[in-house]
Scaffold this motif. Structure first.
Motif, mmCIF file in Angstrom:
data_model
loop_
_atom_site.group_PDB
_atom_site.id
_atom_site.type_symbol
_atom_site.label_atom_id
_atom_site.label_comp_id
_atom_site.label_asym_id
_atom_site.label_seq_id
_atom_site.Cartn_x
_atom_site.Cartn_y
_atom_site.Cartn_z
ATOM 1 N N SER A 19 59.578 8.107 -62.158
ATOM 2 C CA SER A 19 60.386 8.472 -63.327
ATOM 3 C C SER A 19 61.007 9.861 -63.144
ATOM 4 O O SER A 19 62.092 10.122 -63.662
ATOM 5 N N ASN A 141 63.885 -1.347 -68.306
ATOM 6 C CA ASN A 141 65.021 -1.125 -67.416
ATOM 7 C C ASN A 141 66.348 -1.369 -68.104
ATOM 8 O O ASN A 141 67.385 -0.892 -67.648
ATOM 9 N N GLY A 246 54.135 1.836 -67.681
ATOM 10 C CA GLY A 246 54.723 2.471 -66.497
ATOM 11 C C GLY A 246 53.657 2.696 -65.431
ATOM 12 O O GLY A 246 53.595 1.971 -64.428
HETATM 13 O O1 LIG Z 1 57.123 1.315 -62.883
HETATM 14 C C1 LIG Z 1 58.429 1.104 -62.460
HETATM 15 C C2 LIG Z 1 59.376 1.035 -63.577
HETATM 16 O O2 LIG Z 1 59.364 2.256 -64.276
HETATM 17 C C3 LIG Z 1 60.697 2.766 -64.349
HETATM 18 O O3 LIG Z 1 60.875 3.667 -63.287
HETATM 19 C C4 LIG Z 1 60.900 3.446 -65.663
HETATM 20 O O4 LIG Z 1 60.064 4.556 -65.757
HETATM 21 C C5 LIG Z 1 61.547 1.560 -64.152
HETATM 22 O O5 LIG Z 1 62.850 1.837 -63.773
HETATM 23 C C6 LIG Z 1 60.776 0.793 -63.126
HETATM 24 O O6 LIG Z 1 61.094 -0.564 -63.114
#
Ligand SMILES: OC[C@H]1O[C@](O)(CO)[C@@H](O)[C@@H]1O
Length: 363
Positions: A19, A141, A246
């Protein structure tokens, strides 16, 4: 490699970097948008920097004890474990556990995918597939990819929309630190359940605001107050995601998968996540055009389903050593019937009883 007590916090770093990277990319794009026609070259070029750092950094990553055991370097594995745990700690038991698991893994890795579909690995397989799939069904997303478009559609300027996206990404990034702090203190389940409720409520309110402001025509103008509320609600969703789905999507599979099925399980985990990301990002615009404000109800419905799923089927794994993970399945109200209980089998061998597994306690 991380000590069980702080495993959650360590593994959260993976999501923090993901992130953090997304936040940096949004900031770079914002600068790029101010550079005229060469802006996109700048944005694209910057993507080469982390790739270069990773390539050079790979030479400095130390070997893990598990990897050294796999290559038959026992003495080095012992040293590596002592280095990680501290010279004063008694690492022999842990080393022996790792060796035992490695032997089992060696026997199974000839056909890893065939092994993981065996009945005794059903809880691992189901949870390892469900969590990364569900993670995308939180709609994160869609928020990440389409936030600037959404912000434009509620009346923000181009600049305002990009800044809105930066704010969202910043919240997402910062909340991974909340997770790092709480995941080993309060456990995984609490974070999943709390964030589930938080996201569902916000998605309901978003659906209401979009329906009141835009209806199904999608042509009316958003009031300023509603636009700000939309941004705030999206930030709350982003925060909830950042401290639950996340990081936990990567933490839970990495701690429940036994070594013998770990490579196959991790592969399935990543593949399910990417596949779902692909499907949802491709389908989003059509879903939005068809469902309008209902798209938020669509995601709220999924978050409800996955929160109930986690409540029922996900045992707490906080602080449990990998080698003891079997016990949490044996004590789970649903999964106990799939896993073998070696201690009961041992008891059977001794006294000849035909005991059946009984759930010790419900987790
Ligand atoms: O855990 C991975 C997911 O978390 C993100 O980075 C958002 O924080 C998404 O873009 C990804 O799909």
């Amino acid at each position: 490699m991380a000590p069980p007590k702080w495993r959650g916090a360590f593994t959260t770093a993976f999501q923090s970097f993901l992130s953090g990277g997304a936040l940096l990319a949004t900031i770079i794009n914002w600068f790029g948008s101010k550079m005229g026609e060469n802006g996109w070259r700048f944005s694209l070029g910057c993507a080469g920097i982390p790739a270069a750092i990773m390539t050079v950094g790979a030479f400095f990553i130390p070997d893990t004890p598990s990897s050294l055991i796999q290559r038959g370097q026992l003495q080095k594995a012992r040293q590596s474990l002592n280095q990680v745990r501290g010279v004063d700690s008694d690492t022999e038991a842990e080393l022996n556990d790792l060796i035992r698991h490695h032997e089992a893994a060696k026997a199974a890795t000839k056909q890893p995918y065939k092994t993981i579909i065996q009945r005794k690995y059903r809880p691992h397989l189901v949870i390892t597939t469900a969590i990364p799939t569900f993670q995308q069904l939180t709609g994160i997303n869609i928020v990440a990819f389409y936030a600037p478009v959404l912000f434009r559609s509620i009346g923000l300027s181009v600049d305002g929309s990009l800044i809105g996206a930066i704010i969202l990404n910043f919240i997402n990034f910062s909340s991974t630190f909340v997770s790092a702090y709480s995941v080993d203190r309060f456990g995984r389940r609490l974070l999943f359940l709390e964030a589930g409720v938080q996201m569902i409520l916000c998605q309901f309110v978003l659906a209401y605001i979009f329906s009141a402001e835009l209806g199904t025509a999608g042509t009316a103008n958003f009031s300023k107050g509603s636009a700000i509320l939309v941004l705030v609600l999206m930030c709350i969703i982003s925060a909830g995601f950042g401290w639950s789905w996340g990081p936990l999507t990567w933490i839970v599979p990495s701690e429940i998968l036994p070594l013998e099925v770990r490579p196959a399980g991790q592969g399935i985990c990543i593949a399910s996540n990417f596949l779902m990301t692909f499907i949802l990002s491709q389908a989003f615009l059509s879903i939005l055009c068809k469902m309008k404000y209902g798209v938020f109800l669509f995601y709220a419905g999924w978050v409800l389903i996955m929160t109930v799923f986690m409540g029922l089927f996900m045992p707490e794994t906080k602080g449990i050593r990998l080698q003891e993970m079997d016990k949490i399945w044996q004590g789970h109200w649903f999964w106990y019937r799939f896993v073998e209980d070696p201690s009961l089998n041992y008891a059977n061998m001794i006294d000849g009883n035909q005991n059946h597994n009984q759930p010790g306690h419900s987790l």
